[in-house]
Motif scaffolding. Sequence first.
Motif, PDB file in Angstrom:
ATOM      1  N   VAL A  29     -58.167   7.503 -39.219  1.00 58.88           N
ATOM      2  CA  VAL A  29     -57.456   8.068 -40.374  1.00 58.88           C
ATOM      3  C   VAL A  29     -56.258   8.890 -39.898  1.00 58.88           C
ATOM      4  CG1 VAL A  29     -57.633   9.705 -42.281  1.00 58.88           C
ATOM      5  CG2 VAL A  29     -59.502   8.102 -41.829  1.00 58.88           C
ATOM      6  N   SER A  30     -55.122   8.686 -40.532  1.00 60.71           N
ATOM      7  CA  SER A  30     -53.920   9.467 -40.227  1.00 60.71           C
ATOM      8  C   SER A  30     -53.374  10.088 -41.515  1.00 60.71           C
ATOM      9  CB  SER A  30     -52.844   8.584 -39.589  1.00 60.71           C
ATOM     10  OG  SER A  30     -53.269   8.094 -38.326  1.00 60.71           O
ATOM     11  N   VAL A  31     -53.090  11.394 -41.463  1.00 61.73           N
ATOM     12  CA  VAL A  31     -52.562  12.137 -42.612  1.00 61.73           C
ATOM     13  C   VAL A  31     -51.525  13.123 -42.105  1.00 61.73           C
ATOM     14  CG1 VAL A  31     -53.111  13.829 -44.395  1.00 61.73           C
ATOM     15  CG2 VAL A  31     -54.668  11.929 -43.994  1.00 61.73           C
ATOM     16  N   ASP A  32     -50.395  13.228 -42.797  1.00 60.65           N
ATOM     17  CA  ASP A  32     -49.416  14.241 -42.426  1.00 60.65           C
ATOM     18  C   ASP A  32     -49.017  15.060 -43.643  1.00 60.65           C
ATOM     19  OD1 ASP A  32     -47.642  12.510 -43.784  1.00 60.65           O
ATOM     20  OD2 ASP A  32     -46.991  11.583 -41.912  1.00 60.65           O
ATOM     21  N   VAL A  33     -48.531  16.267 -43.363  1.00 58.44           N
ATOM     22  CA  VAL A  33     -48.149  17.216 -44.413  1.00 58.44           C
ATOM     23  C   VAL A  33     -46.796  17.809 -44.049  1.00 58.44           C
ATOM     24  CG1 VAL A  33     -48.810  19.285 -45.685  1.00 58.44           C
ATOM     25  CG2 VAL A  33     -50.585  17.802 -44.731  1.00 58.44           C
ATOM     26  N   TYR A  34     -45.835  17.704 -44.979  1.00 58.35           N
ATOM     27  CA  TYR A  34     -44.481  18.201 -44.740  1.00 58.35           C
ATOM     28  C   TYR A  34     -44.263  19.525 -45.473  1.00 58.35           C
ATOM     29  CZ  TYR A  34     -43.229  13.830 -42.465  1.00 58.35           C
ATOM     30  OH  TYR A  34     -43.159  12.781 -41.589  1.00 58.35           O
ATOM     31  N   PRO A  35     -43.261  20.289 -45.063  1.00 61.49           N
ATOM     32  CA  PRO A  35     -43.011  21.598 -45.680  1.00 61.49           C
ATOM     33  C   PRO A  35     -42.781  21.500 -47.192  1.00 61.49           C
ATOM     34  CG  PRO A  35     -41.754  21.390 -43.648  1.00 61.49           C
ATOM     35  CD  PRO A  35     -42.347  20.036 -43.913  1.00 61.49           C
ATOM     36  N   GLY A  36     -43.448  22.391 -47.921  1.00 67.51           N
ATOM     37  CA  GLY A  36     -43.208  22.548 -49.343  1.00 67.51           C
ATOM     38  C   GLY A  36     -43.813  21.504 -50.256  1.00 67.51           C
ATOM     39  N   GLU A  37     -44.614  20.583 -49.743  1.00 68.21           N
ATOM     40  CA  GLU A  37     -45.178  19.543 -50.589  1.00 68.21           C
ATOM     41  C   GLU A  37     -46.674  19.761 -50.811  1.00 68.21           C
ATOM     42  OE1 GLU A  37     -45.129  15.558 -49.075  1.00 68.21           O
ATOM     43  OE2 GLU A  37     -46.138  16.074 -47.213  1.00 68.21           O
ATOM     44  N   THR A  38     -47.180  19.101 -51.862  1.00 67.43           N
ATOM     45  CA  THR A  38     -48.614  19.092 -52.126  1.00 67.43           C
ATOM     46  C   THR A  38     -49.127  17.682 -51.886  1.00 67.43           C
ATOM     47  OG1 THR A  38     -48.431  20.838 -53.787  1.00 67.43           O
ATOM     48  CG2 THR A  38     -50.426  19.505 -53.819  1.00 67.43           C
ATOM     49  N   VAL A  39     -50.063  17.582 -50.962  1.00 70.88           N
ATOM     50  CA  VAL A  39     -50.630  16.288 -50.588  1.00 70.88           C
ATOM     51  C   VAL A  39     -52.060  16.212 -51.115  1.00 70.88           C
ATOM     52  CG1 VAL A  39     -51.357  14.816 -48.661  1.00 70.88           C
ATOM     53  CG2 VAL A  39     -49.204  16.092 -48.537  1.00 70.88           C
ATOM     54  N   SER A 167     -48.444  28.925 -43.894  1.00 67.37           N
ATOM     55  CA  SER A 167     -47.499  27.920 -44.367  1.00 67.37           C
ATOM     56  C   SER A 167     -48.213  26.775 -45.078  1.00 67.37           C
ATOM     57  CB  SER A 167     -46.679  27.365 -43.187  1.00 67.37           C
ATOM     58  OG  SER A 167     -47.524  26.855 -42.169  1.00 67.37           O
ATOM     59  N   VAL A 168     -49.536  26.669 -44.864  1.00 67.40           N
ATOM     60  CA  VAL A 168     -50.315  25.587 -45.472  1.00 67.40           C
ATOM     61  C   VAL A 168     -51.634  26.136 -45.995  1.00 67.40           C
ATOM     62  CG1 VAL A 168     -51.407  23.332 -45.137  1.00 67.40           C
ATOM     63  CG2 VAL A 168     -49.341  23.905 -43.851  1.00 67.40           C
ATOM     64  N   LEU A 169     -52.001  25.720 -47.216  1.00 66.46           N
ATOM     65  CA  LEU A 169     -53.342  25.948 -47.755  1.00 66.46           C
ATOM     66  C   LEU A 169     -54.071  24.608 -47.838  1.00 66.46           C
ATOM     67  CD1 LEU A 169     -53.041  28.355 -50.841  1.00 66.46           C
ATOM     68  CD2 LEU A 169     -53.888  28.906 -48.547  1.00 66.46           C
ATOM     69  N   GLY A 198     -43.345  28.966 -51.286  1.00 68.78           N
ATOM     70  CA  GLY A 198     -42.862  27.809 -50.539  1.00 68.78           C
ATOM     71  C   GLY A 198     -43.886  27.189 -49.618  1.00 68.78           C
ATOM     72  N   ILE A 199     -45.160  27.399 -49.900  1.00 67.37           N
ATOM     73  CA  ILE A 199     -46.210  26.875 -49.029  1.00 67.37           C
ATOM     74  C   ILE A 199     -46.456  25.386 -49.295  1.00 67.37           C
ATOM     75  CG2 ILE A 199     -47.415  29.077 -48.764  1.00 67.37           C
ATOM     76  CD1 ILE A 199     -49.312  28.229 -50.979  1.00 67.37           C
ATOM     77  N   SER A 200     -47.060  24.735 -48.309  1.00 71.62           N
ATOM     78  CA  SER A 200     -47.563  23.377 -48.489  1.00 71.62           C
ATOM     79  C   SER A 200     -49.037  23.459 -48.846  1.00 71.62           C
ATOM     80  CB  SER A 200     -47.392  22.553 -47.212  1.00 71.62           C
ATOM     81  OG  SER A 200     -46.037  22.456 -46.857  1.00 71.62           O
ATOM     82  N   ILE A 201     -49.517  22.452 -49.603  1.00 73.60           N
ATOM     83  CA  ILE A 201     -50.922  22.444 -50.039  1.00 73.60           C
ATOM     84  C   ILE A 201     -51.521  21.080 -49.754  1.00 73.60           C
ATOM     85  CG2 ILE A 201     -52.493  22.630 -52.009  1.00 73.60           C
ATOM     86  CD1 ILE A 201     -50.444  24.491 -53.325  1.00 73.60           C
ATOM     87  N   VAL A 202     -52.691  21.084 -49.153  1.00 73.96           N
ATOM     88  CA  VAL A 202     -53.518  19.881 -49.062  1.00 73.96           C
ATOM     89  C   VAL A 202     -54.623  20.062 -50.086  1.00 73.96           C
ATOM     90  CG1 VAL A 202     -54.987  18.437 -47.606  1.00 73.96           C
ATOM     91  CG2 VAL A 202     -53.007  19.614 -46.612  1.00 73.96           C
TER      92      VAL A 202
END
Length: 267
Positions: A29-39, A167-169, A198-202
């Motif tokens: 499994v591969s997952v990435d998270v970029y600045p400011g987005e909700t994945v 920076s990420v939750l 401006g945080i990113s969220i998973v």
Amino acid sequence: MTPIIDAKNITKVFGASRSPHAARALNDVSVDVYPGETVGVVGESGSGKTTLARIMIGIESATKGQVYKDGHLLESRVDWRNLRLNVQYVFQDPFTALCPTMRIGAALAEPLSVHKKCPASERLGRVSEMLKKVGLHPDMARRLPVQLSGGQRQRVSLARALMLEPSVLICDEIVSGLDVSVQAQVLQLLVDLQKDLGISIVFISHDLRVIRYLCDRVYVMYKGEVVEQGKTGPIFENPSHQYTKNLLASIPGARHDKSTPVVQVTS
């Protein structure tokens, strides 16, 4: 642009890999998270969502694969410790996530003390400020978790996660145990916090309606694998994998336009 978090080719096997009792929770499994987005990471129970999230923050270790932070491979204990200053995990059950004998103010101040983030004289002010940011009165600092409602406890969990200014939750099914109206309030809080900080969220969930409303991109998981990924709108409007189609067909309204969410979020 470099992802904040990049989990590459993650495989997780519980038990000896050659044992007949070994359980493969994740497979490449591969997952990435970029600045400011909700994945969003969506799938039924047992699909591997939580295991993936726990590996991304180092609570679990991968059998195979690597996790990168800002392009840097996480290898040492120092690497993972530094990651946890910038990536915080919010658990599904806020009651068990909070110490029942620790008052809310002490629970929120604890991360600042452990990581020596600010002088002791400033911690009370930081706690009060954060309680207000998540929509709670500063007087809540004097209470014990048992004296709060489920929605209030989840707001406290969010406040504690934000104390280190991450920076990420990573939010693991954080609204699944709440009443619908309280769910809406917590979701709106997440939207507001992201705009403000401006945080990113998973966001991990089995609820496609919530994913549709909240997330910019989505990973659909089935039996430990990512079967579909991409921008949320196109996947909901024209899914390619049969499992995604079945998920959408099982929840009326899940394909509603993002501007008119099925979950009515109010301020």
